[in-house]
Design an enzyme around this catalytic site. Structure first.
Site, mmCIF file in Angstrom:
data_model
loop_
_atom_site.group_PDB
_atom_site.id
_atom_site.type_symbol
_atom_site.label_atom_id
_atom_site.label_comp_id
_atom_site.label_asym_id
_atom_site.label_seq_id
_atom_site.Cartn_x
_atom_site.Cartn_y
_atom_site.Cartn_z
ATOM 1 N N CYS A 74 0.917 -1.330 0.170
ATOM 2 C CA CYS A 74 0.069 0.099 -0.068
ATOM 3 C C CYS A 74 0.744 1.129 0.108
ATOM 4 O O CYS A 74 1.502 1.438 1.012
ATOM 5 C CB CYS A 74 -0.981 0.038 1.291
ATOM 6 S SG CYS A 74 -1.792 1.518 1.420
ATOM 7 N N HIS A 213 5.647 2.068 -7.643
ATOM 8 C CA HIS A 213 4.435 1.161 -7.959
ATOM 9 C C HIS A 213 4.438 1.379 -9.402
ATOM 10 O O HIS A 213 4.518 0.444 -10.255
ATOM 11 C CB HIS A 213 3.009 1.562 -7.626
ATOM 12 C CG HIS A 213 2.821 0.890 -6.084
ATOM 13 N ND1 HIS A 213 1.794 -0.036 -5.882
ATOM 14 C CD2 HIS A 213 3.697 1.018 -4.847
ATOM 15 C CE1 HIS A 213 1.905 -0.315 -4.561
ATOM 16 N NE2 HIS A 213 2.865 0.105 -3.920
#
Length: 266
Positions: A74, A213
């Site tokens: 996350c 990411h």
């Protein structure tokens, strides 16, 4: 008498002598390791810490889906952990399996979202709210950036997701991402190396995990990387990703890939 512990950050773990991970367990009582400001090097490899009698911040974050007892993928959780690390604030990390949320977690946070932190005996969610609260309560070292810089690079993440999920190479999603990266590159050229100039700030700790990411997911699913024609963006990413605090709080590459796979295949 105080004791000291020496920490050597590693890319593969968030576990250290100052932080105890608890997977799917209620927050226990813990010991704080208060930073000795005379021995801290902000981006150095070693910190010397002195034990003090107080409780660390309790932080709930996503657990890895590929390796037991590791931090998950996350970027919003990493943003909070980066803030705590850079401000030398002790914390006790609780890893939560989001596919099988335990009762104790849903009790403190019925919405079931992470990150969540215990501030002043109250559980607080949302990385925006958490990082702002930490900045206000612990302003040293300062991480706040001027309001006009808060939105720099803010559209990169959404355009990255659009391109990642795209099945049509001619739908313009790649160019939309490139346009945002070009704009960011131009900004860094004039204002860098970081968003707020010479020092990292809260804006970098919001954008950095998202770029992490981007690099992993687009490299894996589309064999795509930031073009060499954007040297300031590439240098920025390298600098952010190499910070001790970033290395210490980064998700495993396998978790980032696993996290985005359903969105790509779906």
């Amino acid at each position: 008498m105080s004791t000291t512990a020496r920490i050597h950050p590693a890319a593969s773990t968030v576990l250290s002598s100052t932080i105890k991970h608890h997977l799917l367990r209620p927050p226990p009582t813990a010991v704080v390791f208060r930073t000795n400001p005379n021995s801290v090097r902000r981006r150095g490899a070693i910190r010397t810490l002195t034990v003090a009698a107080a409780a660390p911040f309790e932080v709930c974050a996503k657990a890895s889906v590929t390796v037991p007892n590791k931090l998950g993928d996350c970027p919003f959780c990493q943003r909070v952990l980066l803030t705590l690390e850079e401000k030398n604030l002790p914390y006790d990390l609780k890893l939560v399996d989001l596919a099988n949320k335990p009762e104790w977690f849903l009790k403190i946070n019925p919405e079931g979202k992470v990150p969540v932190i215990n501030l002043n005996e109250k559980w607080v969610a949302d990385s925006d709210v958490i990082t702002q609260a930490l900045e206000e309560k612990y302003p040293d070292p300062p991480l706040a950036a001027p309001p006009e810089k808060a939105s720099v690079g803010s559209k990169i993440f959404s355009t990255f997701i659009g391109f990642l999920k795209s099945k049509d190479p001619k739908d313009g999603t790649e160019q939309a991402l490139l346009n945002e990266l070009i704009s960011f590159n131009d900004y860094l050229k004039e204002n860098g190396p970081f968003i707020n100039g010479k020092e990292v700030s809260a804006v970098d700790f919001s954008l950095g995990p998202k770029l992490y990411h981007l690099e992993i997911a687009l490299g894996h699913f589309k064999d795509w990387s930031v073009p060499d024609s954007l040297p300031y963006v590439k240098s920025y990413m390298k600098s952010i990703f190499s910070l001790d605090s970033f290395v210490k709080t980064s998700a495993l590459k396998e978790d980032v890939i696993a996290g985005w796979r359903p969105k790509v295949l779906g």
